[in-house]
Design an enzyme around this catalytic site. Structure first.
Site, PDB file in Angstrom:
ATOM      1  N   LYS A 224      20.702  -2.487  33.973  1.00  0.00           N
ATOM      2  CA  LYS A 224      19.760  -3.445  34.567  1.00  0.00           C
ATOM      3  C   LYS A 224      19.514  -3.191  36.051  1.00  0.00           C
ATOM      4  CE  LYS A 224      19.739  -7.189  31.253  1.00  0.00           C
ATOM      5  NZ  LYS A 224      19.949  -8.619  30.988  1.00  0.00           N
ATOM      6  N   ARG A 258      26.422  -6.332  25.252  1.00  0.00           N
ATOM      7  CA  ARG A 258      25.153  -5.809  24.727  1.00  0.00           C
ATOM      8  C   ARG A 258      24.756  -4.601  25.575  1.00  0.00           C
ATOM      9  NH1 ARG A 258      19.608  -6.333  25.574  1.00  0.00           N
ATOM     10  NH2 ARG A 258      18.344  -6.391  23.652  1.00  0.00           N
TER      11      ARG A 258
END
Length: 283
Positions: A224, A258
């Protein structure tokens, strides 16, 4: 760690040990792997690879939720997701999670064998809550403000951890009232969703505070922008930063990670488990 078993359709997930959820985006525009797996055979091959590497869950997404992403039609999302859910559940011994906010996709995926609903909007889209109830499946509720196309427009918090907890608590109560018991719920703090770098870092530091909700926690920080901003590296060079955060998430109480890079994360999880098991023997 949670010792209870989470029933996911035909499968069970032992939450006393950490699990890795492999990301399978069948979209042309997801932030990291957009366009890589949006053809059926490519996606199915990728799912096989992630299961072989040790993923307990495959999370299939047919709608990009990256910052600035636009919504897709129900038909588009179904066309992307449904064939893969059906194929993976038939071929592979793995829990299939569907990363969706769309009621029709929830219902159809459940019929085809999905075992988990993973909703970035925490069942706030019209019709999503009754659809989730009808499936009988467990649901992961994520914190987000706004929608993907506007969520990064100057997000502001007085107390980011407290406000994340408050919204998740409200969604948990709504689910309970609608008929989804807490033993079918998971939470996700939503890193990168309506949060800037300082929000993300503070929230990560305070992850243990989410334990007060008494639910299993899923954490998704793989590749991210918070990693890119700290390391000044493009999305393709964020593996080491992702692994560092993965282990810190486990230390702070995460049950499910995840991730895009399943094999590398599995190695990190095994080392975390080895150290934790040794500590328990000492005690």
């Amino acid at each position: 760690m949670h010792s209870r078993i989470l029933r996911c359709g035909q499968h069970s997930l032992d939450l006393s040990v950490p699990h890795v959820m492999g990301i399978l985006n069948v979209t042309p525009d997801s932030f990291s792997d957009g366009g890589c797996y949006n053809h059926f055979e490519q996606a199915l091959t990728r799912a096989r690879e992630m299961v072989q590497a040790g993923a307990s869950i495959i999370d299939i997404g047919g709608e990009s939720t990256r910052p600035g992403a636009q919504t897709v039609t129900v038909e588009q999302e179904l066309e992307r997701v449904a064939p893969l859910v059906e194929a993976i559940t038939k071929e592979l011994d793995v829990i299939v999670s569907v990363d969706t906010s769309t009621p029709q996709v929830m219902r159809e995926s459940a019929k085809l064998g999905a075992g988990l609903i993973n909703d970035v909007r925490a069942l706030r889209r019209e019709g999503a809550l009754p659809a989730a109830v009808a499936t009988g499946l467990p649901v992961c509720l994520m914190h987000m403000r706004g929608e993907p196309h506007n969520m990064q427009d100057a997000p502001h918090y007085e107390d980011v951890a407290a406000e994340v907890i408050a919204l998740l608590r409200e969604r948990i109560q709504s689910c309970n009232q609608a008929g989804i018991s807490s033993d079918k719920l998971l939470i996700d703090p939503g890193f990168g969703f309506a949060k800037n770098l300082s929000h993300n870092l503070e929230l990560f530091n305070r992850l243990t505070e989410l334990r007060q909700l008494e639910l299993p926690m899923l954490v998704g920080v793989s590749r991210k922008s918070m990693i890119g901003q700290v390391l000044d590296k493009p999305v393709t060079e964020r593996l080491y930063g992702s692994l560092a955060l993965a282990v810190m998430a486990l230390e702070r109480g995460a049950n499910i990670l995840r991730v895009h890079d399943v094999a590398a994360t599995i190695d990190a999880v095994k080392m975390f488990q080895a150290v934790r098991t040794a500590k328990e023997r000492i005690q």
